[in-house]
Design an enzyme around this catalytic site. Structure first.
Site, PDB file in Angstrom:
ATOM      1  N   TYR A   1       0.900  -1.184  -0.006  1.00 39.78           N
ATOM      2  CA  TYR A   1       0.383   0.106  -0.155  1.00 39.78           C
ATOM      3  C   TYR A   1       1.073   1.499   0.473  1.00 39.78           C
ATOM      4  CZ  TYR A   1      -2.973   3.539   1.635  1.00 39.78           C
ATOM      5  OH  TYR A   1      -3.432   4.572   2.068  1.00 39.78           O
TER       6      TYR A   1
ATOM      7  N   PRO B   1       3.440   6.884  -7.859  1.00 38.50           N
ATOM      8  CA  PRO B   1       2.182   8.112  -8.548  1.00 38.50           C
ATOM      9  C   PRO B   1       3.634   9.390  -8.383  1.00 38.50           C
ATOM     10  CG  PRO B   1       1.225   7.141  -7.532  1.00 38.50           C
ATOM     11  CD  PRO B   1       1.932   6.555  -6.893  1.00 38.50           C
TER      12      PRO B   1
ATOM     13  N   GLU C   1       7.019   9.036  -7.381  1.00 38.43           N
ATOM     14  CA  GLU C   1       8.073   8.419  -8.342  1.00 38.43           C
ATOM     15  C   GLU C   1       8.226   8.570  -9.671  1.00 38.43           C
ATOM     16  OE1 GLU C   1      11.068   4.996  -8.826  1.00 38.43           O
ATOM     17  OE2 GLU C   1       9.494   4.489  -7.969  1.00 38.43           O
ATOM     18  N   ARG C   2       7.192   8.354 -10.352  1.00 33.34           N
ATOM     19  CA  ARG C   2       6.681   8.905 -11.305  1.00 33.34           C
ATOM     20  C   ARG C   2       6.673   9.868 -12.249  1.00 33.34           C
ATOM     21  NH1 ARG C   2       3.236   3.511 -10.460  1.00 33.34           N
ATOM     22  NH2 ARG C   2       4.411   1.719 -10.944  1.00 33.34           N
TER      23      ARG C   2
END
Length: 397
Positions: A253, A260, A262-263
């Site tokens: 979790y 998100p 990190e992306r």
């Protein structure tokens, strides 16, 4: 001089991102100076040795580049994610990939901030902010990359003479900052029978830790100065108080909540990279003569760069919108996945087109575009492969 229409178009595309503020512009100047003076001149040397000089981490901490988005009470800069975005884009603009600050500050520090106990935050974040402690996150394994549920690293709780501990056994690979890491956010199975609910995050202090060892620094296609290493855990004992979160089994979790961001870091760097590639190539084709005229005068060159500029502008517009959503707490997993895969794909394509316009010189590592070509390729792999990103998007259909 160019036509009024062309001048107006150039001005329209040079405006600041909507999330930029005067404070961030000043901060960007500080970051840019550090990149130009401390990082860029040493990138080739670090590429040869395979890792950055440890002292650079301390210098980065001294000027506030580390943990810039962490509250001041924990030694950070007191900023927000926009400060991390500025750092990411300036390092990409400078073609500086050796300092693994995105992992250190943009990822690990936020796992601690969001899920750590008060004692954990007070213990580790100030040391990370100063550069005294370098952090890494250990997810990937030799047999498990994007599929985190398949990891085999085990953390078994047991009582020892020093109190309750986790006995950790396993191996990790492709670990950014692995050579220098003093603190590792380790993804491990605390309950192998529970699937994704059996994954936990455990903070491991590596200094003088029995059973912990670093493998070789991995030789990569690009980003050669960033110390990417193998890590091994052989009956390593870590206090149970180093568990991240209030109970075991929350790791998956926690990862899904933080990935998100990190992306977005990857997408932001990709946008800055494609913009820099276009800038460098435009300079080159203005000077390069072909058939007695500048290469820029040829229609193919102009159309190619026009397409690159259009794609880069679309990418920047999308990512700026994602930034606003993230800072308002509205960025969902699928949209972050779209930004990551689309921008890394476009970055590789744009750099490839720009390299082609350099001709044979584009294949020479003395030219920045060649290094950018090699550096960009991993963007489609790390942070979750682009195939996984498309699957995340497809689940929303």
């Amino acid at each position: 001089m160019g036509s009024p229409e062309l001048n107006a178009a150039a001005a329209a595309t040079s405006t600041e991102a909507p999330w930029m503020t005067e404070d961030l512009i000043l901060f960007r100047d500080t970051v840019r100076r550090f990149v130009e003076r401390e990082l860029a001149p040493n990138e080739s040397r670090w590429a040869e040795q395979g890792y950055i000089d440890r002292e650079v981490w301390r210098r980065a901490g001294q000027i506030g580049l580390l943990c810039a988005s962490i509250p001041e009470e924990f030694g950070g800069g007191g900023g927000n994610f926009a400060h991390e975005a500025v750092i990411t884009q300036e390092m990409a603009r400078g073609i500086c990939t050796s300092l693994g600050n995105n992992v250190h500050s943009g990822i690990v520090a936020h796992y601690l901030l969001n899920y750590g106990t008060q004692a954990q935050k007070e213990k580790w974040l100030p040391l990370m902010a100063s550069g005294e402690m370098v952090a890494a996150i250990a997810m990937s394994e030799p047999g498990a990359g994007s599929d985190l549920k398949s990891i085999r690293t085990r953390a078994v709780r047991e009582k020892t003479e020093n109190g309750d501990c986790y006995r950790i056994n396993g191996a990790k690979t492709f670990i950014t900052n692995g050579y220098h890491a003093d603190l590792v956010c380790l993804v491990a199975k605390t309950d192998p029978e529970a699937g994704s609910r059996g994954v936990s995050l455990i903070m491991v202090e590596t200094r003088d830790l029995p059973g912990f060892r670093r493998g070789r620094i991995l030789e990569k296609i690009g980003q050669k100065g960033q110390d990417t290493a193998e890590l091994f855990f052989d009956d390593v004992l870590v206090p149970c108080e180093n568990l991240l979160g209030v109970q075991e089994g929350q790791g998956f979790y926690q990862l899904m909540q933080q990935l998100p961001q990190e992306r977005m870091i990857i997408a932001l760097g990709s946008v800055a990279s494609m913009q820099r590639a276009i800038e460098l190539t435009t300079e080159y084709v203005r000077e390069r003569k072909v058939f007695g005229q500048p290469l820029l005068d040829l229609q193919n060159t102009r159309f190619t760069l026009a397409e690159c500029k259009t794609n880069a502008t679309i990418a920047a517009t999308f990512v700026n919108d994602c930034m606003v959503r993230l800072m308002e707490g509205r960025l969902d997993v699928a949209t972050a996945a779209m930004a990551k895969w689309w921008c890394t794909q476009r970055n590789c394509e744009i750099i490839d087109e720009c390299l082609q316009l350099h001709g044979g010189y584009g294949y020479m590592l003395e030219y920045p575009i060649a290094r950018m070509y090699a550096n960009a390729r991993v963007g489609k792999i790390y942070g979750g492969s682009n195939e996984i990103m498309k699957e995340l998007v497809a689940r929303t259909l």
